[in-house]
Design a protein around this motif. Structure first.
Motif, mmCIF file in Angstrom:
data_model
loop_
_atom_site.group_PDB
_atom_site.id
_atom_site.type_symbol
_atom_site.label_atom_id
_atom_site.label_comp_id
_atom_site.label_asym_id
_atom_site.label_seq_id
_atom_site.Cartn_x
_atom_site.Cartn_y
_atom_site.Cartn_z
ATOM 1 N N ASP A 281 -5.557 -10.341 7.341
ATOM 2 C CA ASP A 281 -5.960 -9.475 6.228
ATOM 3 C C ASP A 281 -5.709 -10.189 4.907
ATOM 4 O OD1 ASP A 281 -6.668 -7.490 7.967
ATOM 5 O OD2 ASP A 281 -4.728 -6.470 7.871
ATOM 6 N N PHE A 282 -6.684 -10.118 4.015
ATOM 7 C CA PHE A 282 -6.571 -10.745 2.704
ATOM 8 C C PHE A 282 -7.369 -9.901 1.724
ATOM 9 C CE2 PHE A 282 -7.675 -14.509 -0.187
ATOM 10 C CZ PHE A 282 -6.460 -14.434 -0.852
ATOM 11 N N ALA A 283 -6.652 -9.089 0.941
ATOM 12 C CA ALA A 283 -7.280 -8.068 0.110
ATOM 13 C C ALA A 283 -7.041 -8.357 -1.368
ATOM 14 C CB ALA A 283 -6.718 -6.694 0.468
ATOM 15 N N PRO A 284 -7.768 -7.670 -2.243
ATOM 16 C CA PRO A 284 -7.559 -7.853 -3.681
ATOM 17 C C PRO A 284 -6.100 -7.663 -4.079
ATOM 18 C CG PRO A 284 -9.558 -6.602 -3.313
ATOM 19 C CD PRO A 284 -8.904 -6.759 -1.971
ATOM 20 N N GLY A 285 -5.629 -8.530 -4.996
ATOM 21 C CA GLY A 285 -4.243 -8.495 -5.437
ATOM 22 C C GLY A 285 -3.339 -9.392 -4.632
ATOM 23 N N GLU A 286 -3.857 -10.023 -3.566
ATOM 24 C CA GLU A 286 -3.041 -10.892 -2.724
ATOM 25 C C GLU A 286 -3.364 -12.360 -2.998
ATOM 26 O OE1 GLU A 286 -2.279 -7.823 0.977
ATOM 27 O OE2 GLU A 286 -3.811 -9.385 1.228
ATOM 28 N N TYR A 350 -7.229 -13.339 -4.540
ATOM 29 C CA TYR A 350 -8.328 -12.415 -4.278
ATOM 30 C C TYR A 350 -8.331 -11.359 -5.382
ATOM 31 C CZ TYR A 350 -11.668 -9.984 -1.213
ATOM 32 O OH TYR A 350 -12.797 -9.407 -0.673
ATOM 33 N N HIS A 351 -9.289 -11.491 -6.320
ATOM 34 C CA HIS A 351 -9.362 -10.505 -7.400
ATOM 35 C C HIS A 351 -10.514 -9.541 -7.202
ATOM 36 C CE1 HIS A 351 -12.857 -12.467 -9.212
ATOM 37 N NE2 HIS A 351 -12.231 -13.614 -9.151
ATOM 38 N N VAL A 359 -4.695 -10.387 -11.712
ATOM 39 C CA VAL A 359 -4.145 -10.222 -10.372
ATOM 40 C C VAL A 359 -2.723 -9.710 -10.469
ATOM 41 C CG1 VAL A 359 -3.602 -11.400 -8.229
ATOM 42 C CG2 VAL A 359 -5.555 -12.144 -9.561
ATOM 43 N N PRO A 360 -2.471 -8.465 -10.059
ATOM 44 C CA PRO A 360 -1.073 -8.007 -10.029
ATOM 45 C C PRO A 360 -0.350 -8.641 -8.875
ATOM 46 C CG PRO A 360 -2.535 -6.302 -9.167
ATOM 47 C CD PRO A 360 -3.416 -7.412 -9.626
ATOM 48 N N VAL A 361 0.784 -9.214 -9.107
ATOM 49 C CA VAL A 361 1.554 -9.843 -8.046
ATOM 50 C C VAL A 361 2.967 -9.310 -8.059
ATOM 51 C CG1 VAL A 361 0.196 -11.950 -8.022
ATOM 52 C CG2 VAL A 361 2.101 -11.779 -9.587
ATOM 53 N N GLY A 362 3.569 -9.424 -6.899
ATOM 54 C CA GLY A 362 4.924 -8.923 -6.805
ATOM 55 C C GLY A 362 5.942 -9.884 -7.330
#
Length: 362
Positions: A281-286, A350-351, A359-362
């Motif tokens: 799985d590779f979704a927006p924000g990752e 992935y935007h 891109v929000p990242v943790g």
């Protein structure tokens, strides 16, 4: 307030001929003709031949001869052979310095030409990846283990094909020009096959055939191929390469690995069955980081490997290039010395198309 900057080493060297002649002239005037400082005027053209061009060497040589004549007349040395001997010494050293300056200029011109050609070859081989490709942002970092080189045995590429965004990161066995040549073969085959082959398995098989034709002996290339489409997942083929790192939107880190690794490219003829693709799985924000073992095998002074998973939080900058630069700088600090191996990193974010580029990242 004006701050005076210290003179550069080049500026100091350029003034050495003049300084040497000035010191000799002063010493000769103070000490008198009995000491015999006059032949040392030849230090001026000697230094000029080492650090200056041929025109400057001729100019310094002429000035040295004029100074030699003036000091010889002042000391009365032309009434005997000492004055003429000093002039012959200055003229001889000037000639040698002139020859050295001409040869050095030619070598520098040849080196500049070779460097220019090498830089063009480097840009062709490892050309800049696109900053955006479909739903992805991309950034790359490359550190060569060879001093003053920009490329080595690691390779990377991002291709926007009709079948999705296709990516390769690989590591050629060995170093030097042979490794660069092998990297060129792999990248050339990938760039062509990425557009033609409808699936990742076919792309990998084509790479295997190309590499097997070109490589000799036991040479091989570890590589990971990835394909990112519009279905919010990444498909991988892994040819004995370190597992990619996926940074989830909440900051969790994952290293997806295949059920079984395939042999590296170039050794596939010994394997009855090719590699199996696996999906993640590779979704927006990752974020997805592909890298070579020069990253994870970099050791600090105590022999500890670089803890990539623990440093994933460094990829938090909203600019992908700045985020990857931060990670690279941390890697360099960890190694605390020249790298033992090439280290390549390719960051994909992935935007999506609708979410914009942030891109929000943790």
């Amino acid at each position: 307030m004006t701050v005076k900057r210290p003179m550069s080493s080049l500026a100091v060297l350029s003034w050495m001929p003049v300084a040497a002649m000035a010191v000799v002239a002063t010493a000769d005037v103070v000490a008198g003709p009995g000491v015999g400082f006059l032949p040392l005027v030849s230090l001026g053209p000697a230094f000029s031949g080492l650090v200056g061009g041929w025109r400057r060497t001729v100019l310094i040589g002429a000035a040295a001869l004029a100074l030699c004549v003036g000091l010889g007349m002042y000391d009365g040395l032309f009434e005997e052979r000492r004055g003429f001997s000093a002039m012959a010494s200055v003229a001889g050293v000037t000639g040698v310095g002139l020859a050295a300056a001409v040869m050095r200029s030619r070598r520098e011109a040849e080196l500049a030409s070779v460097k220019s050609i090498a830089e063009v070859a480097q840009r062709v081989l490892l050309r800049p990846v696109p900053r955006t490709a479909g739903p992805l942002q991309a950034a790359v970092s490359y550190t060569s283990a060879v001093a003053e080189a920009r490329i080595g045995g690691d390779l990377y590429e991002v291709v926007a094909s009709p079948h999705g965004i296709r990516v390769i990161v690989g590591d050629v066995q060995g170093k030097g020009l042979a490794a660069v040549e092998t990297a060129a073969v792999v990248l050339g085959a990938f760039r062509e096959a990425a557009h033609d082959e409808p699936d990742l398995v076919g792309l990998g098989a084509r790479l295997e055939r190309s590499v097997a034709r070109e490589l000799e002996g036991e040479k091989f290339v570890t590589a990971v191929l990835a394909e990112i489409g519009s279905d919010r997942e990444a498909v991988f083929l892994n040819y004995g390469h370190p597992a990619p790192m996926v940074v989830r939107q909440d900051g969790a880190v994952d290293f997806p690995r295949p059920a079984s690794y395939a042999l590296p490219l170039g050794l596939g003829a010994h394997e009855a069955e090719g590699p199996k693709p696996y999906r993640v799985d590779f979704a927006p924000g990752e974020q997805l980081l592909l890298y070579t073992d020069g990253v994870t095998e970099a050791r600090d002074g105590g022999g500890s490997f670089y803890p990539l998973a623990e440093r994933a939080h460094l990829l938090k900058d909203s600019d992908a290039d700045l985020a990857l630069d931060t990670l690279r700088e941390d890697l360099v600090r960890h190694a605390s010395g020249p790298p033992d191996d090439d280290a390549a990193m390719l960051l994909l974010r992935y935007h999506g198309h609708a979410e914009g580029k942030s891109v929000p990242v943790g």
